[in-house]
Design a protein around this motif. Structure first.
Motif, PDB file in Angstrom:
ATOM      1  N   LYS A   1       9.470  -0.707 -64.750  1.00 27.27           N
ATOM      2  CA  LYS A   1       8.927   0.475 -65.410  1.00 27.27           C
ATOM      3  C   LYS A   1       7.635   0.896 -64.714  1.00 27.27           C
ATOM      4  O   LYS A   1       6.953   0.084 -64.094  1.00 27.27           O
ATOM      5  N   ARG A   2       7.319   2.178 -64.851  1.00 27.19           N
ATOM      6  CA  ARG A   2       6.150   2.742 -64.172  1.00 27.19           C
ATOM      7  C   ARG A   2       5.100   3.140 -65.200  1.00 27.19           C
ATOM      8  O   ARG A   2       5.393   3.838 -66.175  1.00 27.19           O
ATOM      9  N   TYR A   3       3.868   2.687 -64.957  1.00 29.72           N
ATOM     10  CA  TYR A   3       2.752   3.048 -65.836  1.00 29.72           C
ATOM     11  C   TYR A   3       1.982   4.205 -65.220  1.00 29.72           C
ATOM     12  O   TYR A   3       1.592   4.172 -64.045  1.00 29.72           O
ATOM     13  N   THR A   4       1.765   5.246 -66.014  1.00 25.95           N
ATOM     14  CA  THR A   4       0.971   6.396 -65.582  1.00 25.95           C
ATOM     15  C   THR A   4      -0.193   6.567 -66.549  1.00 25.95           C
ATOM     16  O   THR A   4       0.025   6.799 -67.744  1.00 25.95           O
TER      17      THR A   4
ATOM     18  N   PHE B   1      18.777  -7.129 -55.874  1.00 31.96           N
ATOM     19  CA  PHE B   1      17.761  -6.342 -55.164  1.00 31.96           C
ATOM     20  C   PHE B   1      16.940  -5.559 -56.177  1.00 31.96           C
ATOM     21  O   PHE B   1      17.332  -5.396 -57.337  1.00 31.96           O
ATOM     22  N   ALA B   2      15.774  -5.106 -55.721  1.00 28.20           N
ATOM     23  CA  ALA B   2      14.893  -4.303 -56.578  1.00 28.20           C
ATOM     24  C   ALA B   2      14.768  -2.907 -55.985  1.00 28.20           C
ATOM     25  O   ALA B   2      14.751  -2.730 -54.758  1.00 28.20           O
ATOM     26  N   LEU B   3      14.667  -1.931 -56.859  1.00 31.49           N
ATOM     27  CA  LEU B   3      14.394  -0.554 -56.464  1.00 31.49           C
ATOM     28  C   LEU B   3      13.113  -0.125 -57.179  1.00 31.49           C
ATOM     29  O   LEU B   3      13.078  -0.034 -58.410  1.00 31.49           O
ATOM     30  N   VAL B   4      12.065   0.114 -56.410  1.00 27.97           N
ATOM     31  CA  VAL B   4      10.777   0.505 -56.964  1.00 27.97           C
ATOM     32  C   VAL B   4      10.583   1.992 -56.674  1.00 27.97           C
ATOM     33  O   VAL B   4      10.555   2.403 -55.511  1.00 27.97           O
TER      34      VAL B   4
ATOM     35  N   SER C   1       3.818  -6.499 -57.085  1.00 27.16           N
ATOM     36  CA  SER C   1       4.289  -7.450 -58.104  1.00 27.16           C
ATOM     37  C   SER C   1       5.803  -7.624 -58.043  1.00 27.16           C
ATOM     38  O   SER C   1       6.317  -8.728 -58.241  1.00 27.16           O
ATOM     39  N   THR C   2       6.507  -6.555 -57.740  1.00 24.46           N
ATOM     40  CA  THR C   2       7.962  -6.658 -57.609  1.00 24.46           C
ATOM     41  C   THR C   2       8.321  -7.528 -56.409  1.00 24.46           C
ATOM     42  O   THR C   2       9.250  -8.350 -56.471  1.00 24.46           O
TER      43      THR C   2
ATOM     44  N   SER D   1      11.348   3.734 -53.141  1.00 21.25           N
ATOM     45  CA  SER D   1      11.626   5.170 -53.043  1.00 21.25           C
ATOM     46  C   SER D   1      10.371   5.923 -53.455  1.00 21.25           C
ATOM     47  O   SER D   1       9.857   5.731 -54.562  1.00 21.25           O
ATOM     48  N   VAL D   2       9.865   6.775 -52.551  1.00 23.56           N
ATOM     49  CA  VAL D   2       8.605   7.475 -52.779  1.00 23.56           C
ATOM     50  C   VAL D   2       8.844   8.970 -52.892  1.00 23.56           C
ATOM     51  O   VAL D   2       9.438   9.585 -51.998  1.00 23.56           O
TER      52      VAL D   2
END
Length: 778
Positions: free
Chosen positions: A538-541, A580-583, A658-659, A671-672
């Motif tokens: 999850k992404r913190y904003t 795998f991880a997708l960030v 961290s991931t 992915s940016v």
């Protein structure tokens, strides 16, 4: 000749050549089909009568019982425009010079763009969403406004009905001049929306301008322009306040994402394709010279280029009013205009309108030596644009340039840079004398009429009348070209079928896939087979402010639509269970380069714009700014040397690190969403693969990750090695940074990208990298 009188008590739908006529619920639209000529339509409530001449029908728009030249569709457009301009009183020409403030359909209930219906906000009014607001009726009738900026619409059908109501009112007034509705870009993606082949949507969704540029394929951009124009016309829109062709020579600029990148030639090719797509009508839609019922006027912006703001700051704010040229490279900023938008491949020849930017092009006025905003600078507008480059289209100011400044860090304030001490009327007069035709965001004719009086006093009535008619002809030309004088009405059902239809949605989605750049693919980490399990953090904003200065809330959420992800991979919240991880993150955003807290503490308020997530201290920046000065500031040095800033979204960096730790050596794909160039050194070492997008649906990213589609896009911008090279580069020069080199020894330079086979080398890279070399040599 065929006459159709619509008297149904429900909405009646009538297709006709090049457009569509529609009644309202009282059956008020009448359509006349001229054999061998255009179909004309008018509202029964407008008082317009039909004149019959030599077997043809014409609209008697001024209701004088005589066929005026401007009403005669057989005559050339310039003849018609000049005839009408010569008849218009000054107050009506002043109305043509106005461009409304932002109009939502239905109107907003709060904020700066609120509207009312019989004195009540929309939810309390009991009226339909396509009814005109009190404010719209006022500026159409009292101030003779005929150029309206449309923002959000409830639906295509509502937009069409609103347009019909507005056109019927305009048709009933004075000379019956139709409304030229406009829009800022409205084809961006809804990231979490799902694409289903064969299904439609609210409007076709395409990558942002940087994404179109990343395809390095002007045909994609031209197709976008063509489709967008058809959708605009179905919404009642006949002017696009685009494309934005500033070359993004300073990577810190907050409007980089709206450009076609930093390369002048690529930007010129994309500008040409974009305008050709928007403006060109073909087949039965064409009236003359490529113009017609499928055409949308393109207002190219921002002359003479706004991408060189000092320190990367933006001129929507007083703190970013100065564009600087330490590399003496002013001329390259003109290339997308003079070799692109003004040199089309299609029959319309050049963009029909231009918008200068807010900036003061510092020390670039070679004749009068004035440091005033481009909209007021006679050298920039008249001597360069009009005289040297022979541009005779509409020049419209950016929004709010004639208003009074109230603060250097507020978005919704006047932006009269360099002429703050003039009155509002004097600012209008100065802009008119510089060569401007129209004033963005001004609903009120009074200051223009006052400016006319100033001109009469200084130059005489004949001179000033001629000057006003000159602008009127330019403005009217764009309304005639698009067929609005003959046929301004729409069919809401047809509009609904056109906007966001399945074919258009598919074309937009394919363009999204073509816009995704793969920067890194260590050991062929991508594509990932669909049998695998993915971990997506999850992404913190944090709470903050957007570009408009409005507060944005704190939130923690998945950065992608997980229901879409589950159609590709198994999903887990436990990194130990994942293959795998997708960030999914966004490029660093440190704000616009001004900190009001610094100003309150006694500083000058100026801070560095950083392209990295972590803290950056500007130890090597200028001791003294190149430009400075504002009536609200007591100093002129805008240096931010030795000050520190960090990204508002700095937690995106910790998401990656961290991931990486949690995955314990398993694949990490990042992915940016890239709005500006960024310092990849902070994250690259923690990744196995990196994808970059410029505004796409989540599904497009998943198609690339899973191998359903292959990446083919190229970087339209350099990625800096560090902030030292960002600080060292010149604001006005492209391709002048040291680029990042990753662990695979790949250089993140302009024109770089990977596909499944490795480094992309094709006709695109050969053409544009060679052009880049030639430009640097010059």
């Amino acid at each position: 000749m065929k006459v159709v009188l619509i008297t149904l008590s429900v909405i009646a739908l009538i297709p006709f050549k090049g457009a569509f006529a529609q009644t309202d619920n009282k059956g008020n639209i009448i359509e006349i089909i001229n054999k061998g000529g255009p179909t004309i339509s008018y509202s029964k409530t407008s008082g317009v009568k039909i004149l019959k001449v030599n077997g043809y029908s014409f609209k008697d728009l001024n209701k004088n019982g005589h066929l005026d030249k401007y009403e005669d569709w057989r005559l050339p457009i310039d003849v018609r425009a000049k005839d009408l301009a010569s008849q218009l009183p000054v107050d009506q020409i002043a109305g043509l010079m106005l461009y409304s403030k932002h109009q939502a359909i239905p109107a907003a209930t709060a904020g700066p763009f609120t509207g009312t219906y019989n004195g009540k906000i929309f939810p309390e009014s009991g009226t339909e969403p396509y009814v005109l607001t009190d404010q719209q009726k006022d500026f159409l009738t009292k101030d003779n406004v005929r150029h309206v900026l449309i923002t959000s619409v409830q639906s295509p059908a509502i937009a069409a009905l609103w347009s019909n109501n507005a056109q019927a009112l305009a048709e009933s007034l004075g000379f019956g001049i139709p409304i030229n509705n406009s829009s800022d870009p409205r084809h961006g993606t809804i990231a979490n929306a799902e694409f289903n082949a064969g299904s439609g949507g609210s409007i076709s969704m395409w990558p942002g301008s940087l994404g179109l540029a990343a395809t390095f394929d002007p045909s994609v951009t031209k197709n976008f322009g063509h489709i967008a124009a058809l959708e605009y016309r179905a919404l009642g829109i006949t002017t696009a306040l685009s494309p934005q062709v500033d070359i993004a020579t300073d990577p810190r600029w907050s409007r980089v994402s709206g450009t076609f990148g930093e390369d002048p030639q690529l930007s010129a090719d994309m500008a040409r394709a974009y305008v050709d797509g928007f403006q060109t009508s073909t087949s039965t839609k064409e009236i003359n010279d490529g113009w017609g019922y499928g055409s949308v006027n393109a207002m190219v912006k921002h002359w003479p280029g706004g991408g060189s703001g000092e320190g990367g700051r933006d001129a929507h704010y007083g703190y970013g009013k100065y564009a600087v040229y330490p590399g003496k490279n002013f001329s390259q900023h003109l290339i997308p205009f003079i070799k692109g938008a003004f040199k089309l491949s299609g029959k319309t020849r050049m963009a029909s309108a231009v918008m200068p930017y807010y900036t003061i092009s510092y020390n670039q006025d070679l004749k009068n030596k004035e440091n005033v905003a481009n909209n007021y600078n006679r050298y920039i507008i008249n001597d360069l644009l009009r005289t040297k480059y022979k541009y005779d289209g509409v020049v419209c100011t950016d929004w709010l340039v004639t208003g009074d400044e109230t603060a250097v860090d507020v978005f919704l304030t006047g932006k009269s840079w360099g002429v703050e001490k003039l009155s509002v009327a004097q600012r209008h007069y100065k802009a008119l004398m510089a060569g401007v035709d129209q004033f963005g965001g001004n609903n009120e004719a009074a200051p223009i009429i006052e400016a006319y009086k100033m001109g009469v006093k200084e130059h005489g009535e004949a001179f000033m009348r001629n000057r006003f008619e000159q602008s009127a002809v330019r403005l009217l030309r764009n309304i005639f070209r698009t067929g609005l004088f003959e046929n301004p009405y729409l069919d809401a059902v047809i509009s609904k079928k056109i906007v966001g239809n399945a074919e258009f949605m598919s074309d937009g989605y394919q363009a999204q896939l073509k816009s995704i750049v793969m920067l890194k693919n260590k050991n062929n980490a991508l594509p990932v087979t669909q049998a695998k399990t993915v971990y997506i953090p999850k992404r913190y904003t944090p709470a903050g402010k957007n570009f408009l200065g409005f507060n944005t809330p704190e939130k923690t959420e998945y950065p992608v639509n997980m229901d879409i992800v589950k159609k590709y991979f198994k999903v887990t919240d436990n990194p130990d269970s994942a293959d795998f991880a997708l960030v999914v993150i966004a490029s660093p955003n440190s704000g616009g380069g001004y900190d009001s807290n610094d100003a309150k503490k006694g500083g000058n308020g100026y801070v560095p714009v950083s392209l990295q997530y972590g803290p950056y201290t500007a130890n090597t920046s200028r001791d003294t700014s190149i430009a400075g000065g504002d009536p609200l500031e007591k100093f002129t040095n805008r240096s931010y040397k030795d000050k520190t800033s960090e990204a508002i979204n700095k937690f995106d960096l910790s998401m990656v690190t961290s991931t990486y730790e949690k995955m314990k050596g398993k694949l990490v794909i990042v992915s940016v969403n890239l709005n500006n160039p960024m310092v990849f050194a902070e994250i690259e070492k923690y990744t196995d693969a990196i994808l970059v997008d410029f505004g796409v649906q989540n599904q497009a990213i998943m198609d690339i990750v899973s191998g359903k589609a292959e990446p083919s896009a190229l970087l339209p911008l350099q990625m800096p090695a560090d902030m030292l090279t960002v600080e060292k580069q010149f604001e006005d020069v492209p391709h002048d940074m040291n680029c990042y080199v990753d662990s695979e020894r790949h250089l993140y330079d302009f024109g770089y990208g990977l596909n499944w086979k490795g480094l992309i080398k094709d006709a695109r890279t050969e053409r544009y990298k060679a052009q880049k070399t030639n430009l640097k040599a010059k």
